[in-house]
Design an enzyme around this catalytic site. Structure first.
Site, short mmCIF file in Angstrom:
data_model
loop_
_atom_site.label_atom_id
_atom_site.label_comp_id
_atom_site.label_asym_id
_atom_site.label_seq_id
_atom_site.Cartn_x
_atom_site.Cartn_y
_atom_site.Cartn_z
N GLY A 62 -9.09 4.00 6.82
CA GLY A 62 -8.74 5.73 7.11
C GLY A 62 -7.24 5.97 7.48
O GLY A 62 -6.75 7.08 7.12
N MET A 103 -9.06 8.43 -0.21
CA MET A 103 -9.61 8.58 1.01
C MET A 103 -10.35 10.16 0.79
O MET A 103 -9.52 11.13 0.54
CB MET A 103 -9.05 8.78 2.22
N HIS A 107 -1.09 -1.18 -4.39
CA HIS A 107 -2.43 -0.91 -3.63
C HIS A 107 -2.42 0.61 -3.46
O HIS A 107 -1.58 1.37 -2.81
CB HIS A 107 -2.55 -1.77 -2.22
N HIS A 146 -8.05 1.50 -4.38
CA HIS A 146 -9.18 1.19 -3.06
C HIS A 146 -9.71 2.70 -2.90
O HIS A 146 -9.47 3.34 -2.08
CB HIS A 146 -8.58 0.46 -1.91
N GLY A 197 0.88 -2.24 4.05
CA GLY A 197 1.50 -0.83 4.02
C GLY A 197 2.74 -0.58 4.99
O GLY A 197 4.02 -0.55 4.41
N ASP A 221 -4.66 4.02 -2.02
CA ASP A 221 -5.93 4.20 -1.03
C ASP A 221 -6.14 5.61 -1.38
O ASP A 221 -5.44 6.60 -1.16
CB ASP A 221 -5.27 4.08 0.40
N MET A 269 -12.13 4.91 -0.92
CA MET A 269 -12.89 4.91 0.41
C MET A 269 -13.59 6.41 0.47
O MET A 269 -13.04 7.31 0.98
CB MET A 269 -11.54 5.04 1.62
N GLY A 309 -1.00 1.72 9.49
CA GLY A 309 -0.33 1.37 10.53
C GLY A 309 -1.32 1.05 12.09
O GLY A 309 -0.81 1.27 13.26
N ASP A 367 -7.13 -6.38 3.85
CA ASP A 367 -6.43 -4.95 4.16
C ASP A 367 -6.21 -4.31 5.27
O ASP A 367 -7.67 -4.08 5.90
CB ASP A 367 -7.03 -3.80 2.87
N GLY A 368 -5.05 -4.16 5.93
CA GLY A 368 -4.89 -3.49 7.25
C GLY A 368 -4.35 -4.29 8.39
O GLY A 368 -4.79 -5.53 8.47
N MET A 407 -11.67 -5.64 5.16
CA MET A 407 -10.88 -4.46 5.97
C MET A 407 -10.58 -5.34 7.46
O MET A 407 -11.55 -5.55 8.03
CB MET A 407 -11.70 -3.37 6.12
N SER A 460 0.69 -1.18 0.00
CA SER A 460 -0.17 -0.03 0.12
C SER A 460 0.81 1.29 0.04
O SER A 460 1.72 1.49 1.02
CB SER A 460 -1.06 0.24 1.43
C1 DX5 Z 1 -6.34 1.59 5.44
C2 DX5 Z 1 -6.13 1.47 3.98
C3 DX5 Z 1 -5.05 0.56 3.93
C4 DX5 Z 1 -3.77 0.68 4.59
C5 DX5 Z 1 -3.17 -0.35 5.10
O1 DX5 Z 1 -7.58 2.59 5.44
O2 DX5 Z 1 -7.12 0.73 3.04
O3 DX5 Z 1 -4.77 -0.04 2.76
O4 DX5 Z 1 -2.75 1.50 3.84
O5 DX5 Z 1 -1.80 -0.17 5.83
P1 DX5 Z 1 -1.23 -0.99 7.01
O6 DX5 Z 1 -0.64 -2.16 6.17
O7 DX5 Z 1 -0.25 -0.06 7.50
O8 DX5 Z 1 -2.25 -1.46 8.13
ZN ZN Z 2 -6.67 0.04 1.20
#
Ligand code: DX5
Ligand code: ZN
Length: 218
Positions: free
Chosen positions: A142, A37, A33, A66, A197, A35, A68, A145, A175-176, A137, A8
């Site tokens: 959002g 938002m 990936h 992705h 990520g 993201d 959001m 980490g 994801d996450g 998820m 990510s």
């Molecule tokens: C969160 C995102 C993820 C995020 C994952 O809302 O959709 O893709 O970047 O990050 P890590 O792997 O750090 O949880």
């Molecule tokens: Zn994501």
């Protein structure tokens, strides 16, 4: 089929975005990936079209976008033009999910549906055959980490059973909070794609971390 790894870019160094995209290009990763938002669907704003365009310019692997965002239908064509290969919308943001999925495919992209941690996989019973990728998820969307939510394993198993029952070809993406500690448990439960990520980009050697994840996941 071996597990796909999708780093990510939310956790990349935006001051060195080209470098980090090229690191992914030259690694064992399978997808980029991305993201997006909007500060409404989720309590954070990440980046928008100009940044996605910059990523697309340097990326050599499929772009897994992705969204959001609320009302994602407004931007399906835009993301197709930007080069998205997989476009995921949130179940919770779509009033007419079936129509949205058809619109994504009509633009030549794979159609993905992301589910928040509280959203049951049973809600996909009537659309699963139309979905290329379900993004489960494993944190509240959002932010990068965050800690992995353990209930995800049960969701993966239930989703896998639904896909098998309906004879669908849907991939399961997580994801996450993905790390080397949960990667194998996730693939054993039925996951096909792991997004990571922080675990990748905050590590000392991201290329090696991607290779390790890919190997652990099997
Ligand atoms: C969160 C995102 C993820 C995020 C994952 O809302 O959709 O893709 O970047 O990050 P890590 O792997 O750090 O949880
Ligand atoms: Zn994501």
């Amino acid at each position: 089929m071996s597990t796909k790894i999708a780093p990510s870019l939310l956790a990349a160094d935006f001051g060195n975005l080209q470098r980090d995209v090229e690191m992914v290009n030259n690694s064992d990763a399978d997808w980029h990936h991305i993201d997006v938002m909007d500060g409404v669907f989720v309590p954070n704003i990440s980046y928008g079209m100009p940044v996605v365009k910059a990523i697309a310019k340097h990326a050599t692997k499929p772009l897994d976008v992705h969204l959001m965002i609320v009302d994602p239908d407004r931007y399906i064509k835009t993301f197709a033009e930007l080069g998205a290969n997989i476009l995921s919308v949130h179940y919770e943001a779509c009033t007419h999910l079936h129509r949205t999925l058809q619109a994504i495919k009509a633009e030549g992209m794979k159609a993905g549906v992301a589910l928040n941690p509280h959203t049951s996989i049973q809600l996909l019973e009537d659309t699963i055959q139309d979905i290329d990728v379900v993004c489960l998820m494993s944190v509240n969307p959002g932010f990068g980490g965050q800690s992995f939510i353990e209930n995800t394993y049960d969701k993966v198993r239930a989703l896998k059973a639904l896909i098998t029952k309906k004879e669908a070809k849907t991939l399961i993406e997580i994801d996450g909070g993905v790390t080397a500690l949960n990667a194998k448990l996730l693939t054993d439960a039925g996951a096909d794609v792991l997004v990571a990520g922080s675990f990748v980009f905050k590590s000392a050697n991201p290329t090696q971390t991607i290779a390790d994840l890919k190997q652990i996941a099997g």
